[in-house]
Design a protein around this motif. Structure first.
Motif, PDB file in Angstrom:
ATOM      1  N   ARG A   1       0.823  -1.218   0.000  1.00 15.25           N
ATOM      2  CA  ARG A   1       0.000   0.000   0.000  1.00 15.25           C
ATOM      3  C   ARG A   1       0.857   1.268   0.000  1.00 15.25           C
ATOM      4  N   ALA A   2       1.929   1.270   0.778  1.00 14.22           N
ATOM      5  CA  ALA A   2       2.818   2.434   0.804  1.00 14.22           C
ATOM      6  C   ALA A   2       3.436   2.647  -0.570  1.00 14.22           C
ATOM      7  N   SER A   3       3.831   1.563  -1.213  1.00 18.60           N
ATOM      8  CA  SER A   3       4.431   1.651  -2.544  1.00 18.60           C
ATOM      9  C   SER A   3       3.419   2.160  -3.559  1.00 18.60           C
ATOM     10  N   GLU A   9       8.304  -7.344  -8.311  1.00 13.84           N
ATOM     11  CA  GLU A   9       9.722  -7.627  -8.562  1.00 13.84           C
ATOM     12  C   GLU A   9      10.541  -7.465  -7.282  1.00 13.84           C
ATOM     13  N   VAL A  10      10.247  -6.430  -6.527  1.00 16.67           N
ATOM     14  CA  VAL A  10      10.991  -6.182  -5.295  1.00 16.67           C
ATOM     15  C   VAL A  10      10.595  -7.195  -4.221  1.00 16.67           C
ATOM     16  N   SER A  57      13.498   1.344  -1.358  1.00 19.97           N
ATOM     17  CA  SER A  57      13.529   2.792  -1.518  1.00 19.97           C
ATOM     18  C   SER A  57      14.510   3.208  -2.616  1.00 19.97           C
ATOM     19  N   ASP A  58      15.643   2.530  -2.679  1.00 21.40           N
ATOM     20  CA  ASP A  58      16.600   2.810  -3.746  1.00 21.40           C
ATOM     21  C   ASP A  58      15.974   2.529  -5.115  1.00 21.40           C
ATOM     22  N   CYS A  59      15.281   1.404  -5.234  1.00 21.72           N
ATOM     23  CA  CYS A  59      14.592   1.067  -6.488  1.00 21.72           C
ATOM     24  C   CYS A  59      13.514   2.099  -6.808  1.00 21.72           C
ATOM     25  N   TRP A  60      12.752   2.471  -5.800  1.00 16.88           N
ATOM     26  CA  TRP A  60      11.649   3.428  -5.996  1.00 16.88           C
ATOM     27  C   TRP A  60      12.201   4.788  -6.417  1.00 16.88           C
ATOM     28  N   SER A  61      13.322   5.197  -5.846  1.00 17.43           N
ATOM     29  CA  SER A  61      13.884   6.506  -6.185  1.00 17.43           C
ATOM     30  C   SER A  61      14.162   6.599  -7.672  1.00 17.43           C
TER      31      SER A  61
END
Length: 158
Positions: free
Chosen positions: A60-62, A74-75, A94-98
């Protein structure tokens, strides 16, 4: 809230829905997508490990920051089944999301800038518009949103 102890090892779908605030229909969808997992009882009822609460919170946060479910999946694939997301896991995600969010921000800014350039013209013709497509140069490249994907503004400008 159900009468289930807060530390129960397994939750029914209704209990997971109550505690996570996510509708059971969404939880079933997440399960079909392979984002969360359950075991089935002899009566074919779903039972979710308690750690699924944290996984659902992560999903949900994502989603709230605009990450597509396919990327979330994937994550989550690197998280061992039955394990709750740890601080280290959240950091990696978070690194992936950035990267994903920065790319999306760049695309949106490019779209905003292109739209702002064209808003005053009113011609609404991509074939004739000298600003959007001078001499129909984009037609030579075939179909598709070439300008939006190129990382450049108007043709001829960087």
């Amino acid at each position: 809230m159900s009468g289930v102890p807060w530390n129960a090892k397994e939750l029914t779908i209704g209990e997971l829905a109550d505690r996570s605030g996510v509708p059971a229909s969404a939880l079933r969808f997440y399960e079909r997508q392979g984002l969360i997992h359950s075991r089935r009882t002899e009566g074919n009822q779903r039972r979710f490990h308690r750690s699924t609460l944290r996984v659902v919170a992560f999903i949900r946060a994502s989603q709230n920051v605009g990450i597509p479910l396919s990327v979330i999946g994937e994550v989550l694939a690197i998280l061992p089944e039955g394990a709750a997301p740890t601080e280290q896991f959240w950091g990696r995600a978070s690194d992936c999301w950035s990267e994903e969010l920065n790319a999306r921000i760049e695309r949106l800014e490019r779209m905003r800038d292109l739209f702002t350039e064209c808003i005053g013209c009113g011609c609404l013709s991509f074939e004739q518009c000298a600003l959007v497509n001078p001499q129909d140069r984009l037609g030579e490249k075939g179909s598709g949103p070439h300008r939006l994907n190129s990382g450049k503004g108007s043709l001829g400008r960087s």
